[in-house]
Design an enzyme around this catalytic site. Structure first.
Site, PDB file in Angstrom:
ATOM      1  N   SER A 119    -111.883 -25.043  38.321  1.00 48.34           N
ATOM      2  CA  SER A 119    -112.312 -23.799  37.686  1.00 48.34           C
ATOM      3  C   SER A 119    -111.823 -23.660  36.242  1.00 48.34           C
ATOM      4  O   SER A 119    -112.129 -24.503  35.413  1.00 48.34           O
ATOM      5  CB  SER A 119    -111.863 -22.630  38.549  1.00 48.34           C
ATOM      6  OG  SER A 119    -112.385 -21.432  38.052  1.00 48.34           O
ATOM      7  N   HIS A 120    -111.027 -22.649  35.990  1.00 47.53           N
ATOM      8  CA  HIS A 120    -110.579 -22.343  34.631  1.00 47.53           C
ATOM      9  C   HIS A 120    -109.308 -23.095  34.248  1.00 47.53           C
ATOM     10  O   HIS A 120    -108.800 -22.919  33.147  1.00 47.53           O
ATOM     11  CB  HIS A 120    -110.341 -20.840  34.525  1.00 47.53           C
ATOM     12  CG  HIS A 120    -109.470 -20.343  35.648  1.00 47.53           C
ATOM     13  ND1 HIS A 120    -109.949 -20.206  36.928  1.00 47.53           N
ATOM     14  CD2 HIS A 120    -108.178 -20.004  35.681  1.00 47.53           C
ATOM     15  CE1 HIS A 120    -108.961 -19.787  37.701  1.00 47.53           C
ATOM     16  NE2 HIS A 120    -107.885 -19.662  36.971  1.00 47.53           N
ATOM     17  N   ASP A 283    -116.235 -20.039  32.046  1.00 48.12           N
ATOM     18  CA  ASP A 283    -115.108 -20.926  32.325  1.00 48.12           C
ATOM     19  C   ASP A 283    -115.577 -22.335  32.699  1.00 48.12           C
ATOM     20  O   ASP A 283    -116.773 -22.643  32.645  1.00 48.12           O
ATOM     21  CB  ASP A 283    -114.215 -20.333  33.423  1.00 48.12           C
ATOM     22  CG  ASP A 283    -114.838 -20.423  34.803  1.00 48.12           C
ATOM     23  OD1 ASP A 283    -116.077 -20.431  34.886  1.00 48.12           O
ATOM     24  OD2 ASP A 283    -114.096 -20.489  35.798  1.00 48.12           O
ATOM     25  N   ASP A 285    -116.184 -24.102  35.382  1.00 49.54           N
ATOM     26  CA  ASP A 285    -117.266 -24.345  36.336  1.00 49.54           C
ATOM     27  C   ASP A 285    -118.374 -23.287  36.270  1.00 49.54           C
ATOM     28  O   ASP A 285    -119.251 -23.263  37.133  1.00 49.54           O
ATOM     29  CB  ASP A 285    -116.704 -24.457  37.762  1.00 49.54           C
ATOM     30  CG  ASP A 285    -116.036 -23.179  38.214  1.00 49.54           C
ATOM     31  OD1 ASP A 285    -115.487 -22.454  37.371  1.00 49.54           O
ATOM     32  OD2 ASP A 285    -116.057 -22.889  39.425  1.00 49.54           O
ATOM     33  N   ASP A 287    -118.459 -19.920  36.592  1.00 47.65           N
ATOM     34  CA  ASP A 287    -118.583 -18.700  37.393  1.00 47.65           C
ATOM     35  C   ASP A 287    -117.955 -17.475  36.731  1.00 47.65           C
ATOM     36  O   ASP A 287    -118.255 -16.351  37.101  1.00 47.65           O
ATOM     37  CB  ASP A 287    -118.084 -18.899  38.833  1.00 47.65           C
ATOM     38  CG  ASP A 287    -116.661 -19.387  38.916  1.00 47.65           C
ATOM     39  OD1 ASP A 287    -116.038 -19.601  37.860  1.00 47.65           O
ATOM     40  OD2 ASP A 287    -116.169 -19.568  40.052  1.00 47.65           O
ATOM     41  N   ARG A 288    -117.082 -17.685  35.729  1.00 48.48           N
ATOM     42  CA  ARG A 288    -116.485 -16.524  35.057  1.00 48.48           C
ATOM     43  C   ARG A 288    -117.200 -16.215  33.754  1.00 48.48           C
ATOM     44  O   ARG A 288    -117.810 -17.093  33.160  1.00 48.48           O
ATOM     45  CB  ARG A 288    -115.021 -16.818  34.709  1.00 48.48           C
ATOM     46  CG  ARG A 288    -114.137 -16.973  35.906  1.00 48.48           C
ATOM     47  CD  ARG A 288    -112.695 -17.144  35.461  1.00 48.48           C
ATOM     48  NE  ARG A 288    -111.833 -17.119  36.642  1.00 48.48           N
ATOM     49  CZ  ARG A 288    -110.529 -16.926  36.607  1.00 48.48           C
ATOM     50  NH1 ARG A 288    -109.913 -16.779  35.453  1.00 48.48           N
ATOM     51  NH2 ARG A 288    -109.825 -16.898  37.729  1.00 48.48           N
ATOM     52  N   LYS A 382    -119.527 -15.885  42.064  1.00 48.16           N
ATOM     53  CA  LYS A 382    -119.666 -15.149  40.818  1.00 48.16           C
ATOM     54  C   LYS A 382    -120.458 -16.035  39.864  1.00 48.16           C
ATOM     55  O   LYS A 382    -120.490 -17.257  40.032  1.00 48.16           O
ATOM     56  CB  LYS A 382    -118.313 -14.752  40.261  1.00 48.16           C
ATOM     57  CG  LYS A 382    -117.321 -15.874  40.097  1.00 48.16           C
ATOM     58  CD  LYS A 382    -115.919 -15.309  39.901  1.00 48.16           C
ATOM     59  CE  LYS A 382    -114.894 -16.422  39.863  1.00 48.16           C
ATOM     60  NZ  LYS A 382    -113.743 -16.170  40.717  1.00 48.16           N
TER      61      LYS A 382
HETATM   62  C1  G1P Z   1    -107.591 -15.947  40.375  1.00 49.94           C
HETATM   63  C2  G1P Z   1    -108.144 -14.558  40.151  1.00 49.94           C
HETATM   64  C3  G1P Z   1    -109.047 -14.166  41.301  1.00 49.94           C
HETATM   65  C4  G1P Z   1    -110.143 -15.208  41.467  1.00 49.94           C
HETATM   66  C5  G1P Z   1    -109.529 -16.592  41.592  1.00 49.94           C
HETATM   67  C6  G1P Z   1    -110.589 -17.680  41.608  1.00 49.94           C
HETATM   68  O1  G1P Z   1    -106.821 -15.981  41.556  1.00 49.94           O
HETATM   69  O2  G1P Z   1    -107.108 -13.611  39.991  1.00 49.94           O
HETATM   70  O3  G1P Z   1    -109.590 -12.904  41.059  1.00 49.94           O
HETATM   71  O4  G1P Z   1    -110.915 -14.941  42.591  1.00 49.94           O
HETATM   72  O5  G1P Z   1    -108.658 -16.853  40.494  1.00 49.94           O
HETATM   73  O6  G1P Z   1    -111.338 -17.692  40.424  1.00 49.94           O
HETATM   74  P1  G1P Z   1    -105.222 -15.842  41.575  1.00 49.94           P
HETATM   75  O7  G1P Z   1    -104.698 -16.936  40.669  1.00 49.94           O
HETATM   76  O8  G1P Z   1    -104.902 -14.496  41.019  1.00 49.94           O
HETATM   77  O9  G1P Z   1    -104.834 -16.002  43.007  1.00 49.94           O
HETATM   78 ZN    ZN Z   2    -114.347 -20.741  37.791  1.00 46.91          ZN
END
Ligand code: G1P
Ligand code: ZN
Length: 549
Positions: A119-120, A283, A285, A287-288, A382
């Protein structure tokens, strides 16, 4: 050489999760960890032994293009063939955003998908890699499926694969490995068609062509090819609208997280410069999303509320919303809109998977999280670019600037001042001691004063799923105050280095109050009081958070 017989490989037992709780509907670790012999294979073996419908089923596989993407696809193809899948659908260059994967799983009636992404989190040899498992509804694997995969990893000592020659992902094609068909398709096409069904592209296109310059930053990650075809192609925005639009294995060394800290180049363009009227980033992948206007940043909690309030301007939602949902730490801004619209608003634990049941049951149409995640019933993830199009559509429908739309919203619904403070890479021990101590103190807080307000409730959030009645507890420490302000603490489930403490601060001002303060000033008393109550700076030895949103 291709051998049709599955090879059974004996491995020393590997526990892929190690000390990580199975929280992210998959596995997220350092790239180096994934390079350890048989590490990825052990996890994939557990997935194929656990996912329902593997024999004869269809699977979708792709990723965000980070280092390791290509090798992982090869491994998965050989193991999928050995486990008796009938078809794997993968994509040119292995590029597939998370929302596009969700759409493909649903459209192609797959048993699920494997999305290669952290992801990010940053990528490359010194960054992170991840394997996300999605189920047949297109959404992240449920808690019970993830736990079942986790339990399976505990006893594994062998995996099976069919040796095969490498399949080209350079272009569209059709291949086979043993009895299994491999389809290499364009990972962008079907996603674009879906967006065209949801939005009125002509309206957006004529709006942005009329002195409304936009900038989109793909942060060298997966959304580049999607955004180019969407924005510069179908919507005819000028070439160059999409910045950093070629997916790179290490994201060009940048951190593909669309917030003011990591997407600072774009933020400067919008907040300091005055050329662009609209800016957005996604981000790793896809989704953000982060949305910016000229001189203004849209808080993701507000974004969800503003989308809900203006949803009638989008063709796909013009007949109304069945309901909305937000994760618990997301501000209550969308609740106020839901109340006016006369629709239900649900509060779920953090993580997209909790929206799945509500979406599948038709209870909600829109949902979102404070962490730059917004989505709808069009997929089960998302969706960053969908949110960008949604914003452009409602700006076009209102013929208004971003700042004007936000002001209009607050003057109608009031404003939820909101901020998240992250303390990243703190030692696990320090974080858990701090957290456990606060859990013990919570019961003594009710009825006491905090930041000058009476505490009405102090608890560790627990959720009962309205559809299947499953209970998910220990989801975050909440301090709720009599004027509806909230302070929430959680430990991140997605970080890979030490622990990350998240502090969420929120306070509501009605439409006739002061709507134009800096959130850090409006929230100052909560920031100070939670620091002294939870001993954050004292225990972490950090004078300020790593990231303030
Ligand atoms: C974080 C975000 C959460 C999101 C997740 C996946 O998780 O806070 O809202 O769903 O990434 O993208 P966290 O690191 O807080 O557990
Ligand atoms: Zn992501």
């Amino acid at each position: 050489m291709e051998s049709l017989e599955p090879n059974s490989i004996k491995v020393n037992h590997i526990d892929p999760f190690d000390d990580q709780k199975p929280g992210t509907s998959g596995l997220r670790k350092s790239t180096k960890q994934f390079e350890e012999p048989n590490y990825l294979e052990s996890f994939i073996e557990a997935v194929f032994r656990t996912l329902p419908g593997v024999k004869g089923g269809t699977l979708v596989v792709g990723g965000d293009g980070r280092y390791g993407n290509r090798r992982a696809i090869d491994v998965i193809l050989g193991m999928a063939a050995a486990h008796g899948l009938s078809k794997v659908i993968t994509t040119v260059d292995g590029i597939l955003s998370t929302p596009a994967a969700s759409n493909l799983i649903r459209k192609r009636k797959a048993i699920g998908g494997i999305i290669l992404s952290a992801s990010h989190n940053s990528g490359g040899l010194h960054g992170d890699f991840g394997v996300k498992i999605n189920a047949a509804n297109g959404g992240p694997a449920s808690e019970s499926l993830t736990n079942a995969i986790y339990n399976c990893t505990k006893t594994l000592d062998r995996y099976i694969k069919i040796d095969h020659s490498q399949i080209s992902l350079d272009s569209i094609g059709q291949y086979s490995i043993g009895d299994m068909e491999v389809m290499v398709i364009d990972g962008v096409d079907e996603y674009l068609s879906l967006m065209q069904k949801i939005f009125d592209f002509d309206q957006i296109s004529s709006f942005i062509s009329n002195e409304f310059p936009i900038a989109f930053d793909a942060l060298n990650a997966v959304t580049g090819p999607y955004a180019k075809r969407l924005l510069e192609g179908l919507l005819a925005a000028p070439l160059g609208t999409v910045r950093n639009g070629v997916p790179l294995e290490d994201f060009g060394g940048c951190h593909p997280d669309p917030n003011l800290t990591y997407a600072n180049e774009l933020a400067d363009l919008l907040l300091k410069g005055d050329h662009y009227a609209f800016g957005a980033a996604c981000d790793g992948d896809g989704d953000r999303n982060m949305i910016l206007g000229r001189g203004c940043f849209i808080n993701p909690s507000d974004s969800l509320a503003i989308l809900a309030a203006n949803s009638h301007l989008v063709p796909a939602y013009q007949n109304g919303l069945s309901g909305v949902a937000r994760s618990m730490p997301t501000s209550g801004a969308v609740d106020v809109v839901a109340k006016q619209l006369g629709i239900p608003s649900y509060e779920t634990p953090t993580g997209w998977k909790f929206f799945g049941n509500l979406l599948d049951a038709g209870k909600i149409t829109l949902c979102g999280e404070e962490s730059f995640g917004t989505g709808s019933n069009h997929v089960r993830e998302k969706d960053g670019l969908w949110a960008v199009l949604f914003w452009l559509q409602i700006l076009a429908g209102n013929q208004i600037t971003v700042a004007e739309l936000v002001k209009k919203h607050w003057s109608r619904f009031g404003r939820h001042y909101y901020s998240r403070h992250d303390y990243e890479s703190i030692s696990s021990e320090v974080a858990h001691n701090l957290y456990d101590r606060l859990i013990k103190i919570l019961p003594t807080l009710e009825g006491q004063l905090f930041a000058g307000q009476k505490v009405t409730k102090a608890d560790n959030f627990s959720y009962i799923d309205p559809i299947d009645s499953s209970v998910t507890d220990k989801q975050g420490l909440r301090i709720l105050l009599e004027d509806r302000s909230r302070v929430i603490l959680r430990l991140s489930g997605t970080g890979t280095k030490g622990a990350t403490l998240r502090v969420y601060l929120e306070s509501y001002v009605s439409s006739n109050g002061d709507l134009n303060q800096d959130p850090q000033i409006a929230l100052r008393k909560y920031i100070l009081d939670i620091d002294s109550l939870a001993e954050i700076s004292q225990r972490t030895c950090m004078n300020s958070p790593t990231v303030i949103t």
